[in-house]
Motif scaffolding. Structure first.
Motif, mmCIF file in Angstrom:
data_model
loop_
_atom_site.group_PDB
_atom_site.id
_atom_site.type_symbol
_atom_site.label_atom_id
_atom_site.label_comp_id
_atom_site.label_asym_id
_atom_site.label_seq_id
_atom_site.Cartn_x
_atom_site.Cartn_y
_atom_site.Cartn_z
ATOM 1 N N LEU A 122 0.830 -1.211 0.000
ATOM 2 C CA LEU A 122 0.000 0.000 0.000
ATOM 3 C C LEU A 122 0.866 1.263 0.000
ATOM 4 C CD1 LEU A 122 -2.795 -1.074 2.524
ATOM 5 C CD2 LEU A 122 -3.011 -0.831 0.039
ATOM 6 N N LEU A 123 2.013 1.189 0.670
ATOM 7 C CA LEU A 123 2.899 2.354 0.728
ATOM 8 C C LEU A 123 3.693 2.553 -0.572
ATOM 9 C CD1 LEU A 123 4.368 1.963 4.349
ATOM 10 C CD2 LEU A 123 2.742 3.697 3.579
ATOM 11 N N LEU A 124 4.160 1.467 -1.161
ATOM 12 C CA LEU A 124 5.100 1.558 -2.287
ATOM 13 C C LEU A 124 4.458 1.453 -3.660
ATOM 14 C CD1 LEU A 124 7.988 -0.697 -0.875
ATOM 15 C CD2 LEU A 124 7.801 1.792 -0.771
ATOM 16 N N MET A 125 3.323 0.763 -3.747
ATOM 17 C CA MET A 125 2.757 0.451 -5.061
ATOM 18 C C MET A 125 2.341 1.684 -5.878
ATOM 19 S SD MET A 125 0.173 -2.715 -5.745
ATOM 20 C CE MET A 125 1.280 -4.003 -5.204
ATOM 21 N N PRO A 126 1.786 2.721 -5.269
ATOM 22 C CA PRO A 126 1.413 3.882 -6.099
ATOM 23 C C PRO A 126 2.581 4.495 -6.862
ATOM 24 C CG PRO A 126 0.370 4.015 -3.948
ATOM 25 C CD PRO A 126 1.334 2.880 -3.880
ATOM 26 N N SER A 127 3.798 4.425 -6.308
ATOM 27 C CA SER A 127 4.954 5.034 -6.980
ATOM 28 C C SER A 127 5.828 4.021 -7.707
ATOM 29 C CB SER A 127 5.813 5.805 -5.968
ATOM 30 O OG SER A 127 6.239 4.943 -4.925
ATOM 31 N N LEU A 128 6.032 2.846 -7.105
ATOM 32 C CA LEU A 128 6.946 1.861 -7.690
ATOM 33 C C LEU A 128 6.240 0.798 -8.534
ATOM 34 C CD1 LEU A 128 9.413 1.285 -4.688
ATOM 35 C CD2 LEU A 128 9.702 2.754 -6.676
ATOM 36 N N GLU A 129 4.908 0.770 -8.481
ATOM 37 C CA GLU A 129 4.091 -0.142 -9.293
ATOM 38 C C GLU A 129 4.558 -1.593 -9.160
ATOM 39 O OE1 GLU A 129 4.283 1.908 -13.127
ATOM 40 O OE2 GLU A 129 2.443 2.983 -12.631
ATOM 41 N N GLU A 130 4.870 -2.276 -10.293
ATOM 42 C CA GLU A 130 5.177 -3.712 -10.230
ATOM 43 C C GLU A 130 6.466 -4.000 -9.438
ATOM 44 O OE1 GLU A 130 7.277 -2.330 -13.967
ATOM 45 O OE2 GLU A 130 5.341 -1.967 -13.023
ATOM 46 N N ASN A 131 7.390 -3.048 -9.402
ATOM 47 C CA ASN A 131 8.612 -3.239 -8.625
ATOM 48 C C ASN A 131 8.312 -3.305 -7.127
ATOM 49 O OD1 ASN A 131 10.297 -3.293 -10.864
ATOM 50 N ND2 ASN A 131 10.574 -1.071 -10.872
ATOM 51 N N ALA A 132 7.303 -2.553 -6.694
ATOM 52 C CA ALA A 132 6.888 -2.617 -5.292
ATOM 53 C C ALA A 132 6.392 -4.014 -4.948
ATOM 54 C CB ALA A 132 5.786 -1.591 -5.031
ATOM 55 N N ALA A 133 5.612 -4.609 -5.839
ATOM 56 C CA ALA A 133 5.098 -5.964 -5.606
ATOM 57 C C ALA A 133 6.232 -6.966 -5.473
ATOM 58 C CB ALA A 133 4.162 -6.368 -6.747
ATOM 59 N N ALA A 134 7.260 -6.823 -6.316
ATOM 60 C CA ALA A 134 8.403 -7.747 -6.276
ATOM 61 C C ALA A 134 9.216 -7.564 -4.992
ATOM 62 C CB ALA A 134 9.286 -7.526 -7.497
ATOM 63 N N ILE A 135 9.449 -6.319 -4.613
ATOM 64 C CA ILE A 135 10.221 -6.038 -3.394
ATOM 65 C C ILE A 135 9.520 -6.611 -2.170
ATOM 66 C CG2 ILE A 135 10.986 -4.186 -1.833
ATOM 67 C CD1 ILE A 135 11.407 -2.462 -4.389
ATOM 68 N N THR A 136 8.222 -6.350 -2.062
ATOM 69 C CA THR A 136 7.487 -6.811 -0.882
ATOM 70 C C THR A 136 7.376 -8.335 -0.829
ATOM 71 O OG1 THR A 136 5.392 -6.486 -2.073
ATOM 72 C CG2 THR A 136 6.137 -4.705 -0.670
ATOM 73 N N THR A 137 7.320 -8.991 -1.991
ATOM 74 C CA THR A 137 7.302 -10.458 -2.008
ATOM 75 C C THR A 137 8.600 -11.023 -1.447
ATOM 76 O OG1 THR A 137 5.793 -10.572 -3.898
ATOM 77 C CG2 THR A 137 7.151 -12.510 -3.476
ATOM 78 N N SER A 138 9.729 -10.480 -1.890
ATOM 79 C CA SER A 138 11.028 -10.947 -1.381
ATOM 80 C C SER A 138 11.174 -10.685 0.118
ATOM 81 C CB SER A 138 12.171 -10.266 -2.146
ATOM 82 O OG SER A 138 12.264 -10.757 -3.466
ATOM 83 N N LEU A 139 10.759 -9.499 0.566
ATOM 84 C CA LEU A 139 10.853 -9.179 1.992
ATOM 85 C C LEU A 139 9.949 -10.078 2.832
ATOM 86 C CD1 LEU A 139 10.975 -5.268 1.898
ATOM 87 C CD2 LEU A 139 12.846 -6.821 2.488
ATOM 88 N N SER A 140 8.745 -10.335 2.344
ATOM 89 C CA SER A 140 7.802 -11.189 3.071
ATOM 90 C C SER A 140 8.329 -12.614 3.184
ATOM 91 C CB SER A 140 6.446 -11.188 2.369
ATOM 92 O OG SER A 140 5.896 -9.893 2.336
ATOM 93 N N GLU A 141 8.922 -13.118 2.122
ATOM 94 C CA GLU A 141 9.484 -14.474 2.157
ATOM 95 C C GLU A 141 10.662 -14.538 3.125
ATOM 96 O OE1 GLU A 141 8.087 -16.943 1.084
ATOM 97 O OE2 GLU A 141 7.101 -16.627 -0.851
ATOM 98 N N ALA A 142 11.454 -13.466 3.194
ATOM 99 C CA ALA A 142 12.580 -13.425 4.129
ATOM 100 C C ALA A 142 12.076 -13.438 5.578
ATOM 101 C CB ALA A 142 13.431 -12.183 3.876
ATOM 102 N N ILE A 143 11.052 -12.648 5.843
ATOM 103 C CA ILE A 143 10.454 -12.625 7.192
ATOM 104 C C ILE A 143 9.926 -14.008 7.559
ATOM 105 C CG2 ILE A 143 8.524 -11.710 8.548
ATOM 106 C CD1 ILE A 143 8.865 -9.075 6.928
#
Length: 483
Positions: free
Chosen positions: A374-395
């Motif tokens: 919700l924080l990153l997607m408006p500006s980073l679009e599909e890159n935000a989705a990729a970043i958050t997926t990697s971070l979530s998997e790491a957590i």
């Protein structure tokens, strides 16, 4: 019942995963050139939306059934009674999911614009329930599943080239995708009678089944949020074009992840069996072996995909999707994190009946994914989705390690970490080879062939030179087969 060879099962499930990979490799380049980016986005959004209701229908039953059923498989009467009760719960949850799906279509105007594609994808819900694929996991029957997959994948490819010929045929593509995924599930249901008798019954031991099923289901919902919510949010926050671009990244990511995970999938019933029968020494030995093998595969795979991302995107889609390179590269760390997260949840915590810990892990990971999107997607679009997926998997991976620490205590010794350093060194050599390949060649296919062949040889030689046990075992097996 005699235990099946894990090596044979891993090979068969790997072959099935390769078939699942070959299907999109053959079909996706063709489809991405026929359909518009927007139509591909609509296809992927609809598939993502229906997957939530497929999850409701599944209710976490497959994971629970494999864990508990593995302990009963030598007694046909007991496994038949157990399977019938679990199947009946699954039927009821499937009916509930269809009711909720229809209500969403009627209530939300945004969803109504996708309704035709949603209806097509919804067919897979009932066929997945009837397929009872968890029966085949319980009995480790991967030969049947593999043969069945070959037949239906071939039929699907033929149908694709017949029925998807022009823009606007995305509904045909959706129908063929459903047929490829669950078309054989009626055969599954009939063939399952070989192992046990499955029938619908109202005599269900709700007290025994409901609590663990709901805990696993809650974990599955939370996991689904951080695995699929990104696509859904991209459609709602951005547009179909962005979803279409991101779908290319996730397609490539899923293909590689699926192939790596094939090794892990076949071992889950064995872990449940060993833990359920208190054979802890064998359990720990197998856990260490699987962790080592998956590290050996996932580390170079993630590095290879990162280096070859531009060539992969162009080859498997087209130059109009080149924007997907950045999000594909951002997804590469998730290849490693997700595999090890899966080890600790499915091979450690679930067999140990710690579903509540898995639920905590997935809720925290899902919450992080949602907030960051919700924080990153408006500006980073599909890159935000990729970043958050990697971070979530790491957590998820780190929390899995934390909640498994008493079980895995002193399991990962110096030998294991020495192997990890070896795999990292081999992956760094892959980087050098890929840089050379890009400098020498201009052709996409030549770059891929040069990088993949030389990297594979280099990695194998490094492992053999360091006397890696797994590499030596594979070499010994190959030489023995030749002799």
């Amino acid at each position: 019942m005699k235990n099946k060879s894990l090596g044979k099962n891993a090979f068969l499930n790997g072959l099935r995963s390769v078939l699942n990979i070959i299907f999109p490799i053959i079909t996706f380049p063709y489809v991405s050139r026929i359909l518009s980016v927007g139509e591909l986005g609509k296809y992927n959004w609809s598939n993502s939306f229906v997957s939530y209701f497929w999850l409701i229908a599944g209710l976490g039953i497959a994971t629970y059934a494999v864990r508990e059923g593995a302990k009963l498989r030598n007694n046909r009467k007991r496994i038949s009674e157990f399977a019938s009760q679990v199947f009946s719960i699954n039927i009821l949850s499937t009916v509930a999911s269809y009711v909720l799906l229809l209500l969403c279509i009627l209530i939300f105007p945004k969803v109504q614009s996708y309704s035709a594609c949603i209806y097509v994808f919804s067919i897979q819900i009932v066929f997945t329930t009837l397929g009872t694929e968890w029966i085949y996991s319980i009995f480790e029957e991967y030969t049947y599943i593999t043969v069945r997959s070959i037949v239906f994948k071939i039929l699907s490819v033929i149908m694709l080239f017949i029925f998807v010929r022009k823009q606007g045929d995305y509904l045909n593509y959706a129908g063929i995708t459903v047929f490829s995924a669950v078309g054989s599930n009626i055969l599954n249901y009939l063939h399952a009678k070989k192992f046990c008798t499955i029938r619908f019954t109202f005599k269900i031991d709700w007290k025994a089944h409901l609590k663990p099923i709901l805990i696993i289901f809650a974990s599955s919902v939370a996991a689904k949020i951080y695995l699929s919510l990104d696509t859904t949010l991209l459609g709602l926050i951005n547009n179909n074009y962005v979803v279409g671009i991101y779908s290319v990244s996730t397609k490539m990511y899923d293909v590689v992840k699926q192939l790596i995970a094939a090794v892990l999938t076949v071992t889950i019933p064995r872990f449940a069996l060993l833990w359920g029968r208190n054979r802890y020494r064998e359990y720990r030995k197998l856990l260490l072996q699987i962790s080592d093998v998956l590290a050996l595969i996932s580390i170079p795979a993630a590095v290879g995909v990162f280096m070859l991302a531009p060539q992969i995107v162009v080859l498997l889609s087209s130059a109009k999707y080149i924007r997907a390179v950045s999000s594909l590269r951002l997804l590469c760390p998730a290849l490693i994190f997700s595999i090890f997260s899966w080890i600790f949840t499915s091979c450690v915590l679930i067999p140990a009946k710690r579903e509540n810990k898995v639920l905590i892990i997935t809720i925290i990971s899902a919450a992080a994914n949602l907030i960051l999107n919700l924080l990153l997607m408006p500006s980073l679009e599909e890159n935000a989705a990729a970043i958050t997926t990697s971070l979530s998997e790491a957590i998820s991976m780190l929390l899995g390690i934390y909640y498994s620490k008493d079980i895995i205590k002193r399991l990962y010794d110096k030998g294991f970490w020495k192997d990890i350093l070896l795999y990292i060194f081999g992956a760094l050599a892959i980087v050098v080879i890929c840089i050379c390949g890009n400098a020498i060649f201009k052709s996409t296919i030549r770059i891929i062939l040069f990088d993949v062949i030389l990297s594979s040889l280099e990695y194998a030689l490094i492992l053999l030179g360091a006397k890696n046990k797994f590499a030596l075992d594979v070499l010994e097996y190959i030489l023995r087969r030749f002799k």
